[in-house]
Design a protein around this motif. Structure first.
Motif, short mmCIF file in Angstrom:
data_model
loop_
_atom_site.label_atom_id
_atom_site.label_comp_id
_atom_site.label_asym_id
_atom_site.label_seq_id
_atom_site.Cartn_x
_atom_site.Cartn_y
_atom_site.Cartn_z
N TYR A 4 48.09 -67.53 12.55
CA TYR A 4 46.65 -67.32 12.49
C TYR A 4 46.32 -66.80 11.11
O TYR A 4 47.06 -65.98 10.55
N ILE A 5 45.22 -67.26 10.55
CA ILE A 5 44.69 -66.68 9.31
C ILE A 5 43.80 -65.52 9.73
O ILE A 5 42.94 -65.67 10.59
N VAL A 6 44.04 -64.36 9.14
CA VAL A 6 43.20 -63.19 9.41
C VAL A 6 42.64 -62.72 8.07
O VAL A 6 43.39 -62.55 7.11
N ALA A 7 41.33 -62.55 8.03
CA ALA A 7 40.68 -62.06 6.82
C ALA A 7 39.90 -60.80 7.15
O ALA A 7 39.32 -60.68 8.24
N ILE A 8 39.90 -59.88 6.21
CA ILE A 8 39.14 -58.64 6.33
C ILE A 8 38.19 -58.61 5.14
O ILE A 8 38.64 -58.69 3.99
N THR A 9 36.88 -58.54 5.42
CA THR A 9 35.90 -58.51 4.34
C THR A 9 35.32 -57.10 4.20
O THR A 9 35.68 -56.19 4.96
N GLY A 10 34.39 -56.94 3.27
CA GLY A 10 33.89 -55.63 2.90
C GLY A 10 32.80 -55.05 3.75
O GLY A 10 32.07 -54.18 3.30
N ALA A 11 32.66 -55.50 4.97
CA ALA A 11 31.70 -54.88 5.88
C ALA A 11 32.32 -53.62 6.48
O ALA A 11 33.54 -53.48 6.54
#
Length: 192
Positions: A4-11
């Motif tokens: 799985y691709i997991v991304a964490i953004t700046g929210a």
């Protein structure tokens, strides 16, 4: 097993992404991880530092946020799907518009075009009409929108219970079994 691709953004709400990573590590699910530059700043504010990869980090591969040569920048890379948790409204808007300004946008674009699972955990309040229209546009494309809105029917007592509820809902959309919160089984009150 496909990763799985997991991304964490700046929210705000990076803890959702961190707890998701912990749970995927416990289940030995491989992960392709991307953390935005802004997410790294938010992590310092919200969790006191950077994300610590789980002990079985051999299942986790980290990609630079700006690396368009990463394997996940291509639709031919065999990923199971992608989760962005939390998903900033800027990221959501870029995905809805088909913009690929960084690896997170590009991987999401590939996920949509390859008809794979894309799960967004948007974090903003209140929502503007622009936010809602972008979510509706993506939902019509089959993207799952999972706002971090905890329920209270399972007797949650601590903040960690509320986090686990949201992460459990993300895992439900991924098709990953879990026991992060008790399932609703109906009311057992007499006379109802």
């Amino acid at each position: 097993m496909k990763p799985y691709i997991v991304a964490i953004t700046g929210a705000s709400g990076v803890i959702y992404g961190v707890r998701l990573l912990e749970t995927l590590a416990e289940q030995k699910i491989p992960v392709e991880l991307v953390i935005s530059d802004t997410a790294k700043i938010v992590m310092k504010e919200e969790i006191g530092g950077e994300v610590r990869l789980p002990e079985i980090s051999h299942l986790f591969r980290v990609h630079d946020f700006h690396d368009f040569t990463a394997p996940i920048a291509s639709g031919s890379y065999p990923a199971e799907g992608m989760v962005i948790a939390p998903c900033s409204m800027g990221t959501l808007g870029a995905i809805a518009s088909g913009l690929s300004q960084n690896l997170i946008h590009r991987a999401a674009d590939c996920t949509i075009k390859e008809s794979r699972k894309l799960i967004l955990v948007p974090r903003e309040m209140p929502l503007s009409a622009i936010h809602l229209e972008n979510m509706l546009k993506l939902s019509r494309l089959g993207v799952k929108i999972v706002p971090p809105m905890p329920a209270f029917y399972s007797g949650q007592q601590k903040i960690s219970d509320l986090i686990d509820f949201v992460v459990g809902k993300i895992l439900d959309q991924m098709g990953v079994p879990h026991m992060l919160y008790p399932r609703w089984t109906g009311s057992h009150q007499e006379g109802r």
